[in-house]
Design a protein around this motif. Structure first.
Motif, PDB file in Angstrom:
ATOM      1  N   GLU A 106       0.870  -1.170   0.000  1.00  0.00           N
ATOM      2  CA  GLU A 106       0.000   0.000   0.000  1.00  0.00           C
ATOM      3  C   GLU A 106       0.909   1.223   0.000  1.00  0.00           C
ATOM      4  OE1 GLU A 106      -3.841   0.647   2.498  1.00  0.00           O
ATOM      5  OE2 GLU A 106      -2.191   1.573   3.611  1.00  0.00           O
ATOM      6  N   LEU A 107       0.852   2.019  -1.061  1.00  0.00           N
ATOM      7  CA  LEU A 107       1.725   3.184  -1.229  1.00  0.00           C
ATOM      8  C   LEU A 107       0.926   4.455  -0.951  1.00  0.00           C
ATOM      9  CD1 LEU A 107       3.489   2.121  -4.553  1.00  0.00           C
ATOM     10  CD2 LEU A 107       4.201   1.644  -2.193  1.00  0.00           C
ATOM     11  N   THR A 108       1.389   5.229   0.006  1.00  0.00           N
ATOM     12  CA  THR A 108       0.730   6.487   0.356  1.00  0.00           C
ATOM     13  C   THR A 108       1.622   7.647  -0.074  1.00  0.00           C
ATOM     14  OG1 THR A 108      -0.361   5.445   2.249  1.00  0.00           O
ATOM     15  CG2 THR A 108      -0.258   7.854   2.220  1.00  0.00           C
ATOM     16  N   LEU A 109       1.127   8.496  -0.962  1.00  0.00           N
ATOM     17  CA  LEU A 109       1.899   9.623  -1.498  1.00  0.00           C
ATOM     18  C   LEU A 109       1.669  10.865  -0.648  1.00  0.00           C
ATOM     19  CD1 LEU A 109       1.191   9.268  -5.340  1.00  0.00           C
ATOM     20  CD2 LEU A 109       2.850   8.044  -3.909  1.00  0.00           C
ATOM     21  N   GLN A 110       2.774  11.532  -0.261  1.00  0.00           N
ATOM     22  CA  GLN A 110       2.678  12.783   0.489  1.00  0.00           C
ATOM     23  C   GLN A 110       3.693  13.767  -0.093  1.00  0.00           C
ATOM     24  OE1 GLN A 110       0.490  13.846   2.960  1.00  0.00           O
ATOM     25  NE2 GLN A 110       1.452  15.745   2.279  1.00  0.00           N
ATOM     26  N   ILE A 123       7.072  11.971  -0.858  1.00  0.00           N
ATOM     27  CA  ILE A 123       7.382  10.834   0.015  1.00  0.00           C
ATOM     28  C   ILE A 123       6.387   9.714  -0.297  1.00  0.00           C
ATOM     29  CG2 ILE A 123       7.475  10.021   2.402  1.00  0.00           C
ATOM     30  CD1 ILE A 123       8.218  12.828   3.248  1.00  0.00           C
ATOM     31  N   VAL A 124       6.925   8.523  -0.508  1.00  0.00           N
ATOM     32  CA  VAL A 124       6.084   7.358  -0.798  1.00  0.00           C
ATOM     33  C   VAL A 124       6.219   6.384   0.375  1.00  0.00           C
ATOM     34  CG1 VAL A 124       5.524   5.524  -2.422  1.00  0.00           C
ATOM     35  CG2 VAL A 124       6.471   7.695  -3.266  1.00  0.00           C
ATOM     36  N   ALA A 125       5.250   6.408   1.292  1.00  0.00           N
ATOM     37  CA  ALA A 125       5.244   5.465   2.414  1.00  0.00           C
ATOM     38  C   ALA A 125       4.714   4.124   1.918  1.00  0.00           C
ATOM     39  CB  ALA A 125       4.381   5.987   3.550  1.00  0.00           C
ATOM     40  N   ALA A 126       5.414   3.043   2.290  1.00  0.00           N
ATOM     41  CA  ALA A 126       5.062   1.709   1.788  1.00  0.00           C
ATOM     42  C   ALA A 126       4.746   0.765   2.945  1.00  0.00           C
ATOM     43  CB  ALA A 126       6.199   1.143   0.940  1.00  0.00           C
ATOM     44  N   LYS A 127       3.647   0.058   2.807  1.00  0.00           N
ATOM     45  CA  LYS A 127       3.236  -0.931   3.806  1.00  0.00           C
ATOM     46  C   LYS A 127       2.943  -2.248   3.097  1.00  0.00           C
ATOM     47  CE  LYS A 127      -0.424  -1.884   7.196  1.00  0.00           C
ATOM     48  NZ  LYS A 127      -1.702  -1.360   7.785  1.00  0.00           N
TER      49      LYS A 127
END
Length: 724
Positions: A106-110, A123-127
């Motif tokens: 799951e990639l969250t873009l900020q 920033i691409v947070a990855a889970k």
């Protein structure tokens, strides 16, 4: 990969992100949105640990590194567009880690903005959500098996869906196969569209033993077999060249169990790379074999139940359940035509003189004659009960008399029964669909009443449902109008029918039943006023009054120090799906000071067809609150099998119509199947309508330990039930 020069502001931001990344445990990378290829400029230690890449291997890679070749290209374009435009958002992607194993992220873009609101980086947070996606896929497959079989999908298509789903969680080029074993102990191909046909044909017909690759070994050993390297594994000696020639270098195989010890096939996963499964992958694939078993067993069980449910065993004609379902499916409520109930005067004499087999022969021959009439394309014939045939046709009113004349003519022609030439005397009760109430159950009751009148007449007779019976129906409608004030006056009272241990006769609980005594009409049948309550929208009020009376009685016994037994309350779909139902039930038992486990809600098996997902939510909430739930009148609708396993209910109540006809072999088979199904689902089967000791003994022998009926107790007023 070297990056082009970046601004001082960007460099300062990267340094800040590096310091932040040392203590930030969430995996993330940083992408430069100003470059055409959207390169990664930084990744923290958590991200490197998750993917297996070193920082220097990641920096400079384009943003498409954030997805594998398996992802939808339009979806990938959405991700890149969001990065370029500085949009925040969440995307789900398959990421190929360094070990070549794809995992869902799951990639969250900020976006990160600098001076003058200029975007610097994203920033691409990855889970890692692989396990969640696998769980969702397994649930989806389970539902697909039920709905697919229910809709008539070929079993091969359903098995192939399992293969396709598993393949989607592994590297590109992974292929799956499902092999079943026939009665001769030889492999047959159940599914395997991703494998070359030549390979499947080479396996098909081979004896299922340890010499046919890891799939043969898994079948014969009854355990998972991993061939990490096909080139060196002796299991693949006979097929090695062919399999490796198609680019497969490892294979994981699982046995498919029919039951706890019986294996009926194997499931294989073929890979181009050489590797063994990780613990997470092993856990995932171990859950596939039970799904295959579910699909095959459920298909076989449903086909058997359908056969038993829809065929009269004595005549092989369609039975009552088939006839009712056909009327529903054909939408006869809004059509023309008629329903006829047909009986033969000589049938009881044939039974007495020649036995039931001769009676079955008579009904079978007459039923086939009806089926061959072809009065219309919608004709439907069935053995509705032991001595009665039912017939539906949608002929227009003008052609009804002619159609009934043809029925009488064809049925009164002589026929041979038990070496005797018989000239049948036909009795026919008819209800035109334009008459009476627009309701199938009412029409059937009317046709039955007309047949009763026909039997009173000498010789052959065709009797239509007429105005006298219509007056009776009008009286029922008047009763419906009286119901509302009766509810307001609380004239409808609770009676309790004990549920007993069939072996000892011990009372173990009660079912609350509504009874209405009207000052004007006297005792009113529950079938009449409950149906009226549903039609007039008063069913919730009626059921709430019943529950209040149940709680009042339990509280009274509790205050007097008497033993408390669970009481079942019937709940309609309208009430069950009301937005505050579970909340209301919890509030009522709390106010009464009664433990919720003393209340059981009984719902008919059609409850899941209204809104299955909503039904699951309500059932789960009731269970969480401590209430028990039952499926009532089970067996009158075959589609219930497609969702019964998923409902958190603890009890199945076998419909009384089966118990009343237990002398029929077909009915006995159905009842045994329902009891066995309940046992397999770890639910308690409860038989309704027990009136004879022979019925009790049959049920005990079949594995049903709980029941209710007039053989033990009639529904009792509270005062009498209080003494038990």
């Amino acid at each position: 990969m070297q990056l082009q020069a970046i601004s001082n502001e960007q460099q300062a931001t990267i340094e800040w992100l590096r310091r932040l990344g040392e203590s930030f445990h969430t995996s993330f990378s940083v992408v430069d949105p100003h470059r055409e290829e959207l390169p990664v400029v930084y990744a923290n230690d958590a991200y490197c640990a998750m993917t297996g890449y070193a920082l220097e291997e990641i920096v400079g890679l384009p943003a498409r590194f954030l997805g594998t070749e398996n992802i939808d290209q339009a979806d990938a374009a959405d991700l890149c567009r969001a990065i370029r435009q500085g949009e925040a958002g969440t995307f789900e992607r398959m990421i190929c880690y360094k070990n070549r194993r794809p995992c869902w992220n799951e990639l969250t873009l900020q976006p990160v903005f600098g001076e003058s609101d200029v975007i610097l980086f994203t920033i691409v947070a990855a889970k890692d959500i692989t396990r969640r996606k696998q769980a969702e896929a397994l649930v989806g497959l389970q539902r697909a098996m039920y709905t697919g079989i229910e809709s008539g999908a070929p079993l091969a298509d359903l098995l192939q869906k399992i293969c396709d789903t598993v393949e989607s969680f592994f590297e590109q080029g992974t292929a799956c196969s499902i092999l079943t074993v026939d009665r001769d102990g030889r492999f047959q191909v159940g599914a395997g569209n991703s494998l070359p046909d030549e390979l499947l044909q080479a396996v098909k017909g081979q004896r299922a033993d340890g010499e046919i690759g890891s799939c043969g070994a898994a079948y014969s050993r009854k355990t998972i077999v991993i061939s990490e390297d096909i080139s060196t594994d002796p299991l693949w000696k006979s097929l090695k060249d062919m399999v490796m020639g198609y680019g497969f270098n490892s294979c994981w195989s699982l046995p498919i169990f029919k039951s706890e010890q019986l294996v009926f096939g194997s499931f294989g996963i073929y890979f181009s790379s050489r590797h063994a499964p990780s613990p997470e992958e092993l856990e995932f694939i171990s859950q596939i074999s039970p799904l295959i078993t579910l699909a095959v067993n459920y298909r076989e069980q449903q086909m058997e139940v359908l056969r038993l449910s829809y065929k009269d065993p004595g005549t092989d004609l369609p039975n009552r359940h088939f006839f009712l379902d056909q009327l529903q499916e054909r939408g006869v409520v809004n059509s023309t035509g008629f329903i006829a109930f047909i009986s033969i005067l000589e049938y009881p004499d044939i039974i007495d003189q020649y036995g039931h087999r001769a009676g079955d022969t008579l009904i079978r021959k007459l039923g086939r004659r009806l089926g061959a009439l072809h009065l219309s394309a919608a004709d439907c014939t069935a053995r509705f009960s032991g001595a009665t045939l039912s017939f539906y046709s949608d002929v227009e009113a003008a052609g009804m008399d002619g159609a009934l004349k043809k029925i009488s003519e064809v049925l009164t022609e002589p026929l041979e029964v038990a070496d005797m030439r018989l000239f049948p005397t036909v009795k026919v009760g008819v209800v035109p669909l334009a008459a009476a109430v627009q309701n199938i159950e009412e029409w059937l009751r009317s046709a039955d009443s007309a047949l009763s009148e026909a039997k009173k007449q000498p010789g052959e007779a065709v009797v239509f449902f007429d105005a006298e019976w219509n007056e009776h129906l009008l009286q029922e409608q008047k009763l419906a109008q009286e119901l509302t004030p009766a509810l307001l006056r609380e004239e409808v009272r609770m009676y309790l029918q004990p549920k007993v241990n069939l072996s000892t006769g011990e009372v173990i609980g009660f079912e609350a039943l509504a009874r209405w005594y009207s000052a004007e009409y006297g005792h009113v049948s529950p079938d009449v006023f409950i149906s009226a309550a549903e039609r007039t929208g008063k069913i919730r009020l009626l059921e709430q009054q019943m529950l209040n009376q149940v709680l009042e009685w339990l509280r009274s016994r509790q205050d007097r120090g008497l033993c408390l037994r669970q009481v079942a309350v019937n709940i309609s779909a309208d009430h069950f799906f009301h937005c505050t139902f579970s909340e209301d039930m919890k509030r009522l038992v709390t106010l009464a000071g009664i433990r919720p486990e003393l209340i059981r809600f009984e719902l008919t098996e059609s409850i899941g067809f209204t809104d299955f997902d909503a039904a699951i939510r309500v059932f789960c909430q009731l269970k969480q609150d401590g209430f028990a739930c039952s499926i009532d009148d089970f067996g009158t609708g075959y589609s219930s099998l497609s969702y019964l396993q998923m409902l958190p209910v603890s009890e199945i109540k076998i419909d009384r119509s089966f118990i009343l006809n237990l002398e029929e072999e077909g009915t006995q088979a159905i009842v045994r199947a329902i009891i066995q199904l309940a046992g397999n689902l770890k639910m308690t089967p409860v038989a309704e309508g027990i009136e004879l000791d022979a019925q009790r003994e049959f049920l005990l022998d079949a594995g049903c330990a709980v029941g209710q009926g007039y053989y033990f107790y009639r529904p009792l007023p509270v005062e009498e039930a209080d003494e038990l």
